[in-house]
Design an enzyme around this catalytic site. Structure first.
Site, PDB file in Angstrom:
ATOM      1  N   ASP A   1      19.184  15.022  60.767  1.00  0.00           N
ATOM      2  CA  ASP A   1      18.264  15.501  59.741  1.00  0.00           C
ATOM      3  C   ASP A   1      17.563  14.296  59.128  1.00  0.00           C
ATOM      4  OD1 ASP A   1      16.994  16.568  57.550  1.00  0.00           O
ATOM      5  OD2 ASP A   1      18.749  17.605  56.761  1.00  0.00           O
TER       6      ASP A   1
ATOM      7  N   ARG B   1      25.013  10.037  52.680  1.00  0.00           N
ATOM      8  CA  ARG B   1      23.616   9.787  52.331  1.00  0.00           C
ATOM      9  C   ARG B   1      23.581   8.560  51.425  1.00  0.00           C
ATOM     10  NH1 ARG B   1      21.384  16.017  51.362  1.00  0.00           N
ATOM     11  NH2 ARG B   1      22.008  16.803  53.426  1.00  0.00           N
TER      12      ARG B   1
ATOM     13  N   GLN C   1      29.630  20.238  52.830  1.00  0.00           N
ATOM     14  CA  GLN C   1      29.059  21.573  52.698  1.00  0.00           C
ATOM     15  C   GLN C   1      29.454  22.441  53.882  1.00  0.00           C
ATOM     16  OE1 GLN C   1      24.879  20.468  52.415  1.00  0.00           O
ATOM     17  NE2 GLN C   1      24.497  21.061  54.523  1.00  0.00           N
TER      18      GLN C   1
ATOM     19  N   ASP D   1      15.606  27.243  48.173  1.00  0.00           N
ATOM     20  CA  ASP D   1      16.821  26.718  47.565  1.00  0.00           C
ATOM     21  C   ASP D   1      17.397  27.745  46.599  1.00  0.00           C
ATOM     22  OD1 ASP D   1      16.432  24.316  48.889  1.00  0.00           O
ATOM     23  OD2 ASP D   1      15.596  23.274  47.139  1.00  0.00           O
TER      24      ASP D   1
ATOM     25  N   GLU E   1      21.578  23.151  42.132  1.00  0.00           N
ATOM     26  CA  GLU E   1      21.252  23.723  43.443  1.00  0.00           C
ATOM     27  C   GLU E   1      22.537  23.848  44.248  1.00  0.00           C
ATOM     28  OE1 GLU E   1      19.555  22.188  47.638  1.00  0.00           O
ATOM     29  OE2 GLU E   1      18.410  21.513  45.889  1.00  0.00           O
TER      30      GLU E   1
ATOM     31  N   SER F   1      20.537  25.117  50.268  1.00  0.00           N
ATOM     32  CA  SER F   1      19.202  24.998  50.844  1.00  0.00           C
ATOM     33  C   SER F   1      19.260  25.673  52.197  1.00  0.00           C
ATOM     34  CB  SER F   1      18.818  23.529  50.990  1.00  0.00           C
ATOM     35  OG  SER F   1      17.562  23.392  51.620  1.00  0.00           O
TER      36      SER F   1
END
Length: 336
Positions: A56, A110, A125, A237, A250, A253
């Site tokens: 991604d 990340r 996730q 989202d 959030e 997504s």
């Protein structure tokens, strides 16, 4: 977003009880998700080869953690940012049928994430993906799927509240839907983040649709979204209003994935047409991959939301700057 230190914060569960609650939430929710979406648990990679085009690219500026390996010295290996593309390939590889799919435990790094109450360099996730028909590629199908995921969250909340009655943050009873263009039309002078805060506080739970393409008034995208997995007209989202921090959070997504036509259009808009020569993208263009819908649901964020925690570090072991740890300790926030 700046670090939020809520006034008079006192966690209701100690670290060991919090860990037990995390296990309960994760096991409960993933069972609900598997049942309600008809998806099967599958193993997933922590890293992929760079030249496959499977990683991604997020907003296109974040640096993946990369390394080489002794057995393949001529290849660059990248730790995944997410499994958005890998999952669609897996649907074909493992022979999933119409309206069947998979979910995985996805762990990512990340390294360029801006850290705050909700963001860590460690991402955990549930990544899920399922096969759909071409005629399912519409907003109605997307909204039905979002409502199912919201239902799974609400059913999990009910069970968590029964086990931890004084430690469960209560959620809205229904989810609303709005597009990014509708938000810009309503609040043209606010930033996208401020618009999301406004609508989340108003609706309590809202799915914000159509993220990635340029908006009419500003000529800018509401938020960055990679051009080669979600269809920007069929994504969004899932956001909740979170009273303990007076902020939106959030949780998911997701979106209907690109067709050959939307892939071509979006990479042209993003100025990255060179990606069309990568193996994954060639398979989309040639129709080798099934139409699909998929997304990610934050595990630690869901635990944080349901348990009323002030910082994601209370439900996740990661690395934090010393000044953030000091501020959290002063505010009675126990970071794992």
């Amino acid at each position: 977003m700046e670090l939020i230190l809520p006034k008079d914060y006192r966690p209701t569960l100690n670290i060991r009880d919090t860990e037990a609650a995390i296990v309960f939430i994760r096991e409960t929710f993933q069972d609900k998700l598997a049942s309600i979406l008809n998806v099967q648990r599958m193993s997933a990679p922590m890293f992929v080869e760079k030249n496959t085009g499977l990683n991604d690219n997020l907003n296109g500026i974040e640096r993946p953690v990369a390394f080489d390996m002794k057995a393949m010295p001529d290849k660059t290996i990248e730790v995944v940012h997410s499994l958005a593309k890998w999952k669609r390939l897996a649907l074909k590889k493992y022979g999933f049928g119409m309206h069947e799919g998979l979910y995985t435990n996805m762990n990512a790094i990340r390294r360029d994430e801006d850290l705050d109450n909700f963001h860590s360099i460690y991402v955990d996730q549930w990544d899920w993906e399922k096969v759909i028909a071409k005629e399912d590629r519409n907003l109605d199908y997307l909204q039905v799927t979002v409502t199912k995921i919201f239902q799974a969250i609400k059913e999990t909340e009910k069970l968590v509240a029964a086990r931890y009655p004084g430690s469960t943050y209560r959620l809205a009873d229904h989810v609303s839907f709005v597009t990014t263009q509708e938000l810009e039309d309503r609040w043209p002078d606010l930033s996208p983040d401020e618009r999301e805060d406004k609508i989340a506080k108003e609706e309590k739970a809202v799915f914000i649709m159509k993220i990635g393409d340029k908006l009419k008034r500003s000529g800018k995208a509401h938020d960055g979204r990679a051009p080669d997995y979600d269809d920007w007209q069929l994504n969004g989202d899932l956001v909740f209003w979170y009273e303990p921090l007076n902020s939106k959070i959030e949780i998911s997504s997701m979106g209907i994935r690109v067709s050959a036509e939307s892939l071509r259009s979006q990479v042209e808009k993003a100025g990255v047409t060179e990606r069309l020569s990568l193996p994954f993208h060639k398979m989309v263009l040639s129709g080798e991959l099934p139409y699909s819908i998929g997304g990610g649901i934050g595990q630690s964020r869901l635990c944080m939301l349901l348990l009323g925690k002030a910082h994601i570090g209370e439900v996740q072991a990661s690395i934090w700057p010393s000044d953030m740890l000091e501020k959290c300790a002063q505010d009675h926030i126990e970071i794992l």
